[in-house]
Design a protein around this motif. Structure first.
Motif, PDB file in Angstrom:
ATOM      1  N   PHE A  44       0.794  -1.231   0.000  1.00 21.34           N
ATOM      2  CA  PHE A  44       0.000   0.000   0.000  1.00 21.34           C
ATOM      3  C   PHE A  44       0.823   1.276   0.000  1.00 21.34           C
ATOM      4  O   PHE A  44       0.276   2.368  -0.054  1.00 21.34           O
ATOM      5  N   LYS A  46       2.314   2.854   2.319  1.00 21.88           N
ATOM      6  CA  LYS A  46       1.981   3.725   3.443  1.00 21.88           C
ATOM      7  C   LYS A  46       2.774   3.250   4.647  1.00 21.88           C
ATOM      8  O   LYS A  46       2.907   2.053   4.877  1.00 21.88           O
ATOM      9  N   HIS A  92      -9.018   0.594   6.493  1.00 18.52           N
ATOM     10  CA  HIS A  92      -8.993   0.676   5.040  1.00 18.52           C
ATOM     11  C   HIS A  92      -7.725   0.002   4.537  1.00 18.52           C
ATOM     12  O   HIS A  92      -6.627   0.361   4.949  1.00 18.52           O
ATOM     13  N   ASP A  94      -6.242   0.035   1.312  1.00 15.55           N
ATOM     14  CA  ASP A  94      -6.331   0.764   0.057  1.00 15.55           C
ATOM     15  C   ASP A  94      -7.788   1.192  -0.131  1.00 15.55           C
ATOM     16  O   ASP A  94      -8.319   1.894   0.717  1.00 15.55           O
ATOM     17  N   ALA A  95      -8.464   0.762  -1.187  1.00 15.16           N
ATOM     18  CA  ALA A  95      -9.843   1.185  -1.422  1.00 15.16           C
ATOM     19  C   ALA A  95     -10.851   0.291  -0.703  1.00 15.16           C
ATOM     20  O   ALA A  95     -12.038   0.596  -0.655  1.00 15.16           O
ATOM     21  N   LYS A  96     -10.408  -0.810  -0.128  1.00  9.55           N
ATOM     22  CA  LYS A  96     -11.298  -1.767   0.540  1.00  9.55           C
ATOM     23  C   LYS A  96     -11.427  -1.430   2.019  1.00  9.55           C
ATOM     24  O   LYS A  96     -10.431  -1.345   2.745  1.00  9.55           O
ATOM     25  N   ARG A  97     -12.649  -1.228   2.469  1.00  5.48           N
ATOM     26  CA  ARG A  97     -12.891  -0.982   3.893  1.00  5.48           C
ATOM     27  C   ARG A  97     -13.307  -2.305   4.538  1.00  5.48           C
ATOM     28  O   ARG A  97     -14.218  -2.980   4.068  1.00  5.48           O
ATOM     29  N   ASP A 127     -14.880  -9.463   2.882  1.00  6.45           N
ATOM     30  CA  ASP A 127     -13.684  -8.995   3.587  1.00  6.45           C
ATOM     31  C   ASP A 127     -12.702 -10.128   3.795  1.00  6.45           C
ATOM     32  O   ASP A 127     -11.501  -9.984   3.575  1.00  6.45           O
TER      33      ASP A 127
END
Length: 142
Positions: A44, A46, A92, A94-97, A127
């Motif tokens: 990611f 981050k 989160h 990336d775009a998946k919560r 998920d």
């Protein structure tokens, strides 16, 4: 000298082994493979991924240390959580919560903070599948 067979070896009467064999889990006593924060950083890009933890008495945000299909570990500042506490988590990837109920399984000191291990309780199928595929993809990406 002829060839020996197993039948030529006398049996040992009343022979007992003084230990009980228990095979080790090939994952190191873990039921699932997990991604550590170094792999998560590479995926990611981050430095940290925040995890929100809430219950009826508290709301805390910590940094994700690792994740698997079974649960995750979070680094928190002196948490008031206890083993067995029921919580909800959200994060989160990336775009998946990812949102799930969770149970605190262990808490231990880690670099002046608390490392909290949480087990997912009935996570959403989407998920769980996303985390599974993320872990699977590490073999191809890293």
């Amino acid at each position: 000298m002829g060839t020996l067979s197993w039948d030529d070896i006398p049996s040992l009467e009343n022979a007992d082994v003084d230990w009980e064999y228990k095979p080790e889990n090939p994952l190191g006593k873990r039921s699932c493979l997990r991604l550590g924060n170094k792999q998560l950083f590479l995926f990611f890009n981050k430095k940290s991924l925040p995890v929100n933890i809430s219950s009826s008495k508290l709301y805390e945000t910590g940094d994700l240390l690792d994740i698997s299909q079974a649960g995750l570990a979070v680094l928190l500042n002196n948490t008031e959580l206890k083993n067995g506490s029921r919580t909800k988590i959200s994060l989160h990837l990336d775009a998946k919560r990812v949102i799930s109920k969770a149970v605190v399984r262990n808490i231990c000191p880690y670099e002046g903070q608390d490392r909290v291990g949480l087990e997912f309780v009935a996570p959403a199928k989407g998920d769980s599948d996303f985390i599974k595929e993320l872990i699977r993809s590490q073999a191809y990406c890293l």
